[in-house]
Write a protein that holds these residues in place. Structure first.
Motif, short mmCIF file in Angstrom:
data_model
loop_
_atom_site.label_atom_id
_atom_site.label_comp_id
_atom_site.label_asym_id
_atom_site.label_seq_id
_atom_site.Cartn_x
_atom_site.Cartn_y
_atom_site.Cartn_z
N ALA A 1 51.09 89.11 23.15
CA ALA A 1 50.26 88.14 23.88
C ALA A 1 50.04 88.55 25.34
O ALA A 1 49.23 87.94 26.03
CB ALA A 1 50.88 86.75 23.80
N PHE A 2 50.76 89.56 25.84
CA PHE A 2 50.53 90.06 27.18
C PHE A 2 49.25 90.91 27.27
O PHE A 2 48.74 91.16 28.35
CB PHE A 2 51.71 90.89 27.68
N ILE A 3 48.77 91.38 26.13
CA ILE A 3 47.55 92.19 26.12
C ILE A 3 46.37 91.28 26.48
O ILE A 3 46.27 90.16 25.97
CB ILE A 3 47.34 92.82 24.73
N PRO A 4 45.51 91.75 27.39
CA PRO A 4 44.35 90.93 27.76
C PRO A 4 43.53 90.51 26.54
O PRO A 4 43.37 91.27 25.59
CB PRO A 4 43.53 91.86 28.67
N ASN B 1 49.98 82.89 22.73
CA ASN B 1 51.09 82.09 23.26
C ASN B 1 51.09 80.68 22.69
O ASN B 1 52.14 80.07 22.55
CB ASN B 1 51.03 82.04 24.79
N TRP B 2 49.90 80.17 22.39
CA TRP B 2 49.81 78.82 21.81
C TRP B 2 50.48 78.76 20.43
O TRP B 2 50.95 77.70 20.03
CB TRP B 2 48.37 78.37 21.69
N PHE B 3 50.52 79.86 19.73
CA PHE B 3 51.17 79.89 18.42
C PHE B 3 52.61 80.37 18.52
O PHE B 3 53.44 80.01 17.70
CB PHE B 3 50.37 80.79 17.47
N VAL C 1 55.41 79.85 28.32
CA VAL C 1 54.96 78.71 29.13
C VAL C 1 54.51 79.19 30.51
O VAL C 1 53.47 78.74 31.02
CB VAL C 1 56.07 77.64 29.23
N VAL C 2 55.26 80.11 31.11
CA VAL C 2 54.87 80.64 32.43
C VAL C 2 53.55 81.38 32.31
O VAL C 2 52.66 81.22 33.16
CB VAL C 2 55.99 81.55 32.99
N LEU D 1 50.15 80.34 34.32
CA LEU D 1 49.50 81.25 35.26
C LEU D 1 48.05 81.53 34.86
O LEU D 1 47.19 81.70 35.72
CB LEU D 1 50.26 82.57 35.34
N GLY D 2 47.80 81.58 33.58
CA GLY D 2 46.45 81.87 33.10
C GLY D 2 45.54 80.65 33.05
O GLY D 2 44.38 80.76 32.70
#
Length: 82
Positions: free
Chosen positions: A19-22, A28-30, A72-73, A77-78
């Protein structure tokens, strides 16, 4: 329970890294509910196993908590979490 929670935590961390990949931040929601379920399994493992056998469950709990916090962070941030 300990082995299940440890594997669950490893999968949650791998999912978190993905999930860090653009453009994949929506993962992250899942991942967060997935990691919460893993943390619950780990908590049950910590509560209902003997003192000598709690290591895997504690490690799984730690991995799932790290995945939850980072997710969550990352969402906050996004702008995905208000």
């Amino acid at each position: 329970m300990g082995v299940i929670s440890l594997i669950w935590g490893i999968v949650a961390l791998l999912w978190m890294l993905l999930a860090f990949i653009p453009l994949l931040g929506w993962g992250n929601w899942f991942m967060i509910p997935f990691a919460v379920i893993g943390a619950l399994i780990a908590a049950v493992g910590v509560l209902f196993t003997r003192e000598q056998n709690r290591g895997r469950a504690k490690a799984g709990l730690a991995l799932n908590i790290v995945a939850i916090v980072v997710g969550v962070v990352r969402l906050s941030l996004g702008g995905g979490l208000i």
